[in-house]
Enzyme design. Structure first.
Site, PDB file in Angstrom:
ATOM      1  N   SER A   2       0.850  -1.471  -0.294  1.00  0.00           N
ATOM      2  CA  SER A   2       0.273  -0.198   0.032  1.00  0.00           C
ATOM      3  C   SER A   2       0.288   0.943  -0.034  1.00  0.00           C
ATOM      4  O   SER A   2       0.405   2.595  -0.579  1.00  0.00           O
ATOM      5  CB  SER A   2      -0.880  -0.305   1.436  1.00  0.00           C
ATOM      6  OG  SER A   2       0.171  -0.207   2.670  1.00  0.00           O
ATOM      7  N   HIS A   3       2.524   1.304   0.481  1.00  0.00           N
ATOM      8  CA  HIS A   3       3.228   2.501   0.368  1.00  0.00           C
ATOM      9  C   HIS A   3       3.912   2.320  -0.598  1.00  0.00           C
ATOM     10  O   HIS A   3       5.317   2.828  -0.279  1.00  0.00           O
ATOM     11  CB  HIS A   3       3.748   2.725   1.769  1.00  0.00           C
ATOM     12  CG  HIS A   3       1.886   2.988   2.699  1.00  0.00           C
ATOM     13  ND1 HIS A   3       1.549   2.185   2.845  1.00  0.00           N
ATOM     14  CD2 HIS A   3       1.979   4.483   2.809  1.00  0.00           C
ATOM     15  CE1 HIS A   3       0.309   3.174   3.693  1.00  0.00           C
ATOM     16  NE2 HIS A   3       0.506   4.177   3.317  1.00  0.00           N
ATOM     17  N   HIS A  35       4.044  13.676   3.766  1.00  0.00           N
ATOM     18  CA  HIS A  35       4.924  12.276   4.216  1.00  0.00           C
ATOM     19  C   HIS A  35       3.555  11.802   3.411  1.00  0.00           C
ATOM     20  O   HIS A  35       2.232  11.738   3.762  1.00  0.00           O
ATOM     21  CB  HIS A  35       4.899  11.767   5.624  1.00  0.00           C
ATOM     22  CG  HIS A  35       5.704  11.144   6.091  1.00  0.00           C
ATOM     23  ND1 HIS A  35       4.959   9.526   5.573  1.00  0.00           N
ATOM     24  CD2 HIS A  35       6.431  10.757   7.201  1.00  0.00           C
ATOM     25  CE1 HIS A  35       5.816   9.085   6.120  1.00  0.00           C
ATOM     26  NE2 HIS A  35       7.195   9.966   7.012  1.00  0.00           N
ATOM     27  N   GLU A  77      -8.565   2.259   1.962  1.00  0.00           N
ATOM     28  CA  GLU A  77      -9.321   1.115   1.943  1.00  0.00           C
ATOM     29  C   GLU A  77     -11.036   1.669   1.603  1.00  0.00           C
ATOM     30  O   GLU A  77     -11.289   1.058   0.670  1.00  0.00           O
ATOM     31  CB  GLU A  77      -9.510   0.106   2.690  1.00  0.00           C
ATOM     32  CG  GLU A  77      -7.992  -0.658   3.412  1.00  0.00           C
ATOM     33  CD  GLU A  77      -9.103  -1.232   4.410  1.00  0.00           C
ATOM     34  OE1 GLU A  77      -9.858  -1.807   4.666  1.00  0.00           O
ATOM     35  OE2 GLU A  77      -7.300  -2.169   5.269  1.00  0.00           O
ATOM     36  N   LYS A  80     -10.870   6.366  21.975  1.00  0.00           N
ATOM     37  CA  LYS A  80      -9.622   5.946  22.795  1.00  0.00           C
ATOM     38  C   LYS A  80      -8.476   6.424  21.573  1.00  0.00           C
ATOM     39  O   LYS A  80      -7.752   7.022  21.741  1.00  0.00           O
ATOM     40  CB  LYS A  80      -9.024   4.918  23.188  1.00  0.00           C
ATOM     41  CG  LYS A  80      -9.891   4.099  23.959  1.00  0.00           C
ATOM     42  CD  LYS A  80      -9.063   2.589  24.961  1.00  0.00           C
ATOM     43  CE  LYS A  80     -10.150   2.806  25.780  1.00  0.00           C
ATOM     44  NZ  LYS A  80     -10.609   0.890  26.375  1.00  0.00           N
TER      45      LYS A  80
HETATM   46  P1  NDP Z   1      -2.140  -2.136   9.955  1.00  0.00           P
HETATM   47  O1  NDP Z   1      -4.025  -1.873  10.764  1.00  0.00           O
HETATM   48  O2  NDP Z   1      -2.889  -2.871   8.853  1.00  0.00           O
HETATM   49  O3  NDP Z   1      -1.380  -2.248  10.391  1.00  0.00           O
HETATM   50  C1  NDP Z   1      -0.849  -1.714  12.024  1.00  0.00           C
HETATM   51  C2  NDP Z   1       0.106  -2.121  13.251  1.00  0.00           C
HETATM   52  O4  NDP Z   1      -0.762  -3.506  13.134  1.00  0.00           O
HETATM   53  C3  NDP Z   1       0.977  -2.835  11.845  1.00  0.00           C
HETATM   54  O5  NDP Z   1       2.271  -2.526  12.906  1.00  0.00           O
HETATM   55  C4  NDP Z   1       0.904  -3.911  11.991  1.00  0.00           C
HETATM   56  O6  NDP Z   1       2.396  -5.146  11.871  1.00  0.00           O
HETATM   57  C5  NDP Z   1       0.389  -5.206  13.050  1.00  0.00           C
HETATM   58  N1  NDP Z   1      -0.647  -6.195  13.130  1.00  0.00           N
HETATM   59  C6  NDP Z   1      -1.498  -5.903  12.071  1.00  0.00           C
HETATM   60  N2  NDP Z   1      -2.238  -6.996  11.589  1.00  0.00           N
HETATM   61  C7  NDP Z   1      -1.279  -7.657  12.930  1.00  0.00           C
HETATM   62  C8  NDP Z   1      -2.300  -9.269  13.699  1.00  0.00           C
HETATM   63  N3  NDP Z   1      -2.901 -10.190  13.387  1.00  0.00           N
HETATM   64  N4  NDP Z   1      -1.257  -9.187  15.036  1.00  0.00           N
HETATM   65  C9  NDP Z   1       0.118  -8.478  15.245  1.00  0.00           C
HETATM   66  N5  NDP Z   1       0.205  -6.931  15.054  1.00  0.00           N
HETATM   67  C10 NDP Z   1      -1.357  -7.047  13.528  1.00  0.00           C
HETATM   68  O7  NDP Z   1      -2.445  -0.352   9.590  1.00  0.00           O
HETATM   69  P2  NDP Z   1      -2.765   1.237   9.117  1.00  0.00           P
HETATM   70  O8  NDP Z   1      -4.530  -0.047   8.157  1.00  0.00           O
HETATM   71  O9  NDP Z   1      -3.486   1.257  10.188  1.00  0.00           O
HETATM   72  O10 NDP Z   1      -1.549   1.477   8.496  1.00  0.00           O
HETATM   73  C11 NDP Z   1      -1.836   1.103   7.381  1.00  0.00           C
HETATM   74  C12 NDP Z   1      -0.175   2.429   7.410  1.00  0.00           C
HETATM   75  O11 NDP Z   1      -0.140   3.504   6.742  1.00  0.00           O
HETATM   76  C13 NDP Z   1       0.524   2.513   8.095  1.00  0.00           C
HETATM   77  O12 NDP Z   1       1.987   1.903   7.405  1.00  0.00           O
HETATM   78  C14 NDP Z   1       0.811   4.109   8.114  1.00  0.00           C
HETATM   79  O13 NDP Z   1       2.050   4.062   8.966  1.00  0.00           O
HETATM   80  C15 NDP Z   1       0.494   4.329   6.753  1.00  0.00           C
HETATM   81  N6  NDP Z   1       0.112   5.655   6.964  1.00  0.00           N
HETATM   82  C16 NDP Z   1      -0.166   6.755   6.594  1.00  0.00           C
HETATM   83  C17 NDP Z   1       0.223   8.413   6.912  1.00  0.00           C
HETATM   84  C18 NDP Z   1       1.165   8.583   6.017  1.00  0.00           C
HETATM   85  O14 NDP Z   1       0.194  10.257   5.946  1.00  0.00           O
HETATM   86  N7  NDP Z   1       1.639   8.721   5.826  1.00  0.00           N
HETATM   87  C19 NDP Z   1      -1.540   8.301   7.264  1.00  0.00           C
HETATM   88  C20 NDP Z   1      -2.269   6.739   7.867  1.00  0.00           C
HETATM   89  C21 NDP Z   1      -1.638   6.106   7.317  1.00  0.00           C
HETATM   90  P3  NDP Z   1       2.520  -5.720  10.003  1.00  0.00           P
HETATM   91  O15 NDP Z   1       3.255  -4.583   9.684  1.00  0.00           O
HETATM   92  O16 NDP Z   1       3.381  -6.585  10.631  1.00  0.00           O
HETATM   93  O17 NDP Z   1       1.524  -5.727   9.368  1.00  0.00           O
END
Ligand code: NDP
Length: 363
Positions: A45-46, A118, A186, A229
């Site tokens: 995704s990134h 960013h 999404e 939260k």
């Molecule tokens: P996710 O909900 O996919 O994941 C969040 C964290 O939870 C990750 O560290 C992931 O690890 C971990 N995780 C996911 N599933 C599990 C599981 N089953 N058990 C344990 N840990 C788990 O991420 P988001 O959708 O919240 O965010 C996606 C990305 O978007 C991020 O990288 C964020 O930095 C980026 N983002 C960037 C923005 C910007 O302005 N630049 C704005 C908003 C989001 P793992 O890496 O292993 O999947």
């Protein structure tokens, strides 16, 4: 069908695209490294998914690809960086040596980046510091998309935060998460493909719960994870990234005046702690014990595990770029810098709707 590239080959290809579209070689190298790292780790995704958006934003004139960050020694524990309307990653790279030095000397230090864009995942900003033994936290704010808990309209960005901690005998433990229930991509993907959203993700323009992704995107709002939260975390991120740094708040975003701009001019805060200053040599052993006890709970997956599995495979076998994706990269490489030979924004939409690129769907 796909084209297999090494991480370095991919980074070099992406840097060429950036340079083609008005990014200085140094900035191109740094941001391309982040895009390639995302592909390497399966954070698709990134990775390349975002490249048309980067190009579209550069072409809009909203961001300065040649920006030279200005680093200031703001206080004994604080480094300030003006990213000069450029990408956040070169600003972080510019401020990192002073940040590291202050954290080693004093045990803790923060980096406050303002006037930065960013458009990437946040984990690449913290993981390298944990590899050096630091605890690292990062926060980035973005344009308004998320309603505060109990409100009916958007105010916060999807405001991600990330945390990295050294892990004895293994890669750092890193988590990196948005403040919204799901990433905005999404919702975009659901709108493009005509899917309903699950309940609890968004509001329509009247502030009512909706499962229609278009209603969320057209004047509606996303919801914070975990109710009140997550809303509190989004607030914290907004304060650390914008109020502390002097960056723009999400609601002050001006990108709408630049058609095709997808990034936010906002801020980023990075906090480093040297754990050896409080725990001495004992810290490694204590962290080792913590991870052992955690494993004994039967937990099957820790944050970052999936990325590291992808990384091992990519480093061994290279990164397979699907043909449709590779074709888009080639088009961007050939596209004119302000001309009309291609329209990255259109490409971006097409890419989102392409069934072959499902794995790229999470912005
Ligand atoms: P996710 O909900 O996919 O994941 C969040 C964290 O939870 C990750 O560290 C992931 O690890 C971990 N995780 C996911 N599933 C599990 C599981 N089953 N058990 C344990 N840990 C788990 O991420 P988001 O959708 O919240 O965010 C996606 C990305 O978007 C991020 O990288 C964020 O930095 C980026 N983002 C960037 C923005 C910007 O302005 N630049 C704005 C908003 C989001 P793992 O890496 O292993 O999947």
């Amino acid at each position: 069908m796909s084209t297999v590239l090494s991480v370095d080959e991919l980074a070099s290809l992406v840097a060429s695209v950036f340079e083609r579209h008005g990014v200085s070689p140094e900035n191109a190298r740094i941001v391309a490294g982040v895009v390639a790292a995302a592909e390497r780790d399966g954070s698709r995704s990134h990775g390349l998914f975002r490249l048309p958006g980067y190009v579209s934003t550069l072409k809009s004139g909203w961001i300065d690809g040649h920006a030279v960050p200005v680093v200031t020694d703001a206080a004994p524990g604080l480094v300030a960086v003006d990213a000069a309307n450029g990408f956040a990653q070169p600003a972080l790279a510019a401020g990192a040596p002073m940040l590291r030095e202050k954290a080693r000397t004093q045990g803790i230090a923060a980096l406050a980046i303002r006037n930065s864009h960013h458009f990437a995942a946040l984990w690449p900003d913290v993981e390298p510091f944990a590899e050096e033994g630091f605890l690292a936290l990062a926060f980035v704010n973005a344009r308004s998309r998320v309603a505060p808990w109990g409100a009916r309209k958007k105010f916060f960005g999807t405001n991600p935060m990330a945390f990295a901690c050294p892990r004895p005998g293994g890669p750092p433990l890193v988590w990196d998460q948005a403040s919204s229930v799901v990433a905005q991509g999404e919702v975009l993907l659901a709108a493009t493909q005509g899917h309903e959203l699950a309940e609890g993700i968004g509001l329509d323009s009247a502030g009512n719960p909706t499962t229609d992704p278009k209603a969320v995107l057209e004047g509606g709002a996303m919801l914070p994870f975990g109710g009140h939260k997550g809303s509190a975390i989004a607030f914290l991120v907004e304060i650390l990234s914008a109020a502390l740094t002097g960056g723009r708040f999400g609601y002050e975003d001006k990108s709408a005046a630049f058609p095709g701009a997808l990034t936010t001019n906002a801020g980023e805060c990075v906090i480093l702690i040297d754990p050896s200053r409080t725990g001495g040599d004992d810290v490694g052993a204590r962290l080792g014990g913590l991870f052992e006890n955690l494993a004994a709970t039967g937990v099957e997956r820790l944050p970052g595990d999936t990325r590291h599995a992808h990384r091992r495979k990519s480093l061994q076998e290279g990164i397979a770029i699907p043909d449709v994706t590779y074709a888009v990269v080639q088009r961007l490489l050939k596209a004119g810098r302000g001309g009309k030979t291609d329209d990255p924004f259109r490409t971006f939409s097409e890419w989102n709707s392409d069934a072959d690129t499902k794995g790229y769907g999470k912005l």
